[in-house]
Design a protein around this motif. Structure first.
Motif, PDB file in Angstrom:
ATOM      1  N   UNK A 113      46.548  49.126  71.069  1.00  0.00           N
ATOM      2  CA  UNK A 113      46.908  49.044  69.886  1.00  0.00           C
ATOM      3  C   UNK A 113      47.100  47.287  69.224  1.00  0.00           C
ATOM      4  N   UNK A 114      47.088  46.001  70.296  1.00  0.00           N
ATOM      5  CA  UNK A 114      47.290  44.986  69.341  1.00  0.00           C
ATOM      6  C   UNK A 114      45.565  44.799  69.069  1.00  0.00           C
ATOM      7  N   UNK A 115      44.995  44.897  69.618  1.00  0.00           N
ATOM      8  CA  UNK A 115      43.449  45.297  68.917  1.00  0.00           C
ATOM      9  C   UNK A 115      43.023  45.308  67.981  1.00  0.00           C
ATOM     10  N   UNK A 116      44.010  46.842  68.119  1.00  0.00           N
ATOM     11  CA  UNK A 116      43.127  47.244  66.435  1.00  0.00           C
ATOM     12  C   UNK A 116      44.033  46.666  65.372  1.00  0.00           C
ATOM     13  N   UNK A 117      45.242  46.290  65.674  1.00  0.00           N
ATOM     14  CA  UNK A 117      46.022  45.321  64.564  1.00  0.00           C
ATOM     15  C   UNK A 117      45.470  44.020  64.184  1.00  0.00           C
ATOM     16  N   UNK A 118      45.072  43.467  65.793  1.00  0.00           N
ATOM     17  CA  UNK A 118      44.424  42.180  65.450  1.00  0.00           C
ATOM     18  C   UNK A 118      42.563  42.386  64.212  1.00  0.00           C
TER      19      UNK A 118
END
Length: 322
Positions: free
Chosen positions: A178-183
Motif C-alpha cells: 500500500x505505502x509503496x504504491x502510494x509513494x
C-alpha cells in the motif's frame, strides 16, 4: 559469441544455458548490427521457456523478448542511426544474444538514461499506454481500477495515468504494498477482501470509474466488473490466476460494461506500440515511470536469474557485466 538458449521447452532452471552461438551476419540493406546491453526477465519469458506462450521460438535456440543495445554496425541505406546509438530492440526476436542483426525499420536513438529502466521500455510501458487509450475515452479526473497493481504493467499504468490526469484505484493482495504504491503515485490502494467493492465506492466518492484493467482472471475480473461505472470497459491482458473469467451477468446486461482482451503481439497493438513507446519515453527518462529492480545478473548466471524471476520481483540480465 554466446547466447542464452533453451535446449527444449521445460522448467527454466533445467533447460536454460549460456552457450556458444554463431555470429550474426553482417548487416545488409536497411539492417543494423546491435550489441545487447540489458534485458528484463519477464513472466512471459518464463511462459515461453515452458512452451506455454502464443509465440514460441525454435528449439534449441535463444529466447528473450525485449531489451536495449548499442548499434555497432550499419547496413546500406541506414541514415537515421549512427554507430554508438542505443536502441530499443524489436520484441519477439529471441534476443538474449551478445550480438544480433536486425531490421533498422522503426528503430530510433534513445536518450541517455538509466540502462535497466530503458531495457524495460519495450513491453510493459506501451502495454499500459494502450490499455489506457484504446478501449474507452477517459477524461481528466476519471478513475481507472486495476488488479495486480504492483506488477510492471500496473506500475506503468499508475505513472502514465497520473501524467494524463486520470486517477488510479489499485487492488493488491499484500498490505505491505500500500505505502509503496502510494509513494509511486497511486491515488488509492486497496488490499483485496470481501469488502473491496464497498471500499472502492467510498474511495472514489461518486467519481466515474471508466476503465478496469485485469491481469488476474478468475473471480478477480468479476470484482472489477462490479466496481466500474456503467458503460465502462474492462480489458484483460494477462492470466496470473485463472485461465477462465467469472463476470456477473448484470454487469454487461444492465451496466453495459464491455470486456476486451489485449496482447501486444496482435497486429493492431503491435502497429500502435512504437508511437506508445515514444509517448511514454519521457516518463522513463525523467524517472516518473520507474520500475523497482530486485535483482541484476550477468547472462552467465541465467539459472540463478531464472530462479529469482520465478520467485518474483523484476530481474534484469545485464550483458555489459560479462
Amino acid at each position: 559469441m554466446k547466447a542464452i538458449q533453451i535446449s527444449a521447452f521445460g522448467e527454466p532452471r533445467d533447460v536454460l544455458r549460456w552457450a556458444d552461438f554463431p555470429e550474426p551476419p553482417a548487416p545488409a540493406l536497411n539492417e543494423v548490427l546491435v550489441q545487447l546491453e540489458a534485458s528484463p526477465f519477464n513472466p512471459h519469458d518464463i511462459y515461453v521457456i515452458k512452451g506455454g506462450f502464443p509465440v514460441l521460438p525454435t528449439v534449441p535456440g535463444p529466447v528473450g523478448n525485449e531489451g536495449v543495445g548499442r548499434v555497432i554496425g550499419l547496413g546500406e541505406n541506414v541514415n537515421h542511426l549512427a554507430i554508438g546509438d542505443r536502441v530499443l530492440l524489436p520484441t519477439f526476436t529471441w534476443l538474449w544474444r551478445e550480438r544480433m542483426t536486425v531490421s533498422a525499420a522503426g528503430l530510433f536513438a534513445l536518450p541517455e538514461a538509466d540502462l535497466h529502466q530503458l531495457s524495460m521500455l519495450g513491453i510493459n510501458p506501451p502495454t499500459a499506454a494502450l490499455l489506457l487509450s484504446e478501449y474507452t475515452t477517459l477524461e481528466p479526473g476519471d478513475w481507472v481500477v486495476q488488479n495486480a497493481a504492483n506488477s510492471g504493467v500496473g506500475r506503468a499504468v499508475i505513472s502514465i495515468a497520473k501524467a494524463r490526469g486520470y486517477k488510479t484505484l489499485n487492488i493488491v493482495r499484500r498490505p505491505e504494498l500500500v505505502d509503496e504504491l502510494q509513494a509511486a503515485g497511486a491515488d488509492v490502494v486497496l488490499v483485496t477482501s470481501d469488502g473491496t467493492k464497498a471500499e472502492a465506492e467510498k474511495a472514489v466518492d461518486g467519481g466515474r470509474i471508466g476503465l478496469g484493467i485485469d491481469s488476474v482472471g478468475g473471480k478477480a475480473i468479476g470484482v472489477l466488473a462490479d466496481i466500474v461505472s456503467p458503460r465502462a470497459a474492462i480489458v484483460a491482458y494477462s492470466i496470473l490466476d485463472s485461465a477462465t473469467m467469472s463476470i456477473p451477468a448484470w454487469s454487461p446486461i444492465f451496466k453495459q460494461v464491455t470486456v476486451h482482451g489485449f496482447f501486444l503481439g496482435n497486429p493492431d497493438s503491435a502497429a500502435a506500440a512504437p508511437a506508445a513507446v515514444r509517448d511514454v519515453l519521457p516518463l522513463v527518462v525523467n524517472g516518473a515511470l520507474h520500475t523497482p529492480v530486485s535483482g541484476v545478473y550477468p547472462p552467465s548466471a541465467i539459472v540463478e536469474a531464472a530462479i529469482h524471476a520465478e520467485r518474483g520481483g523484476k530481474v534484469i540480465l545485464d550483458f555489459t557485466a560479462e
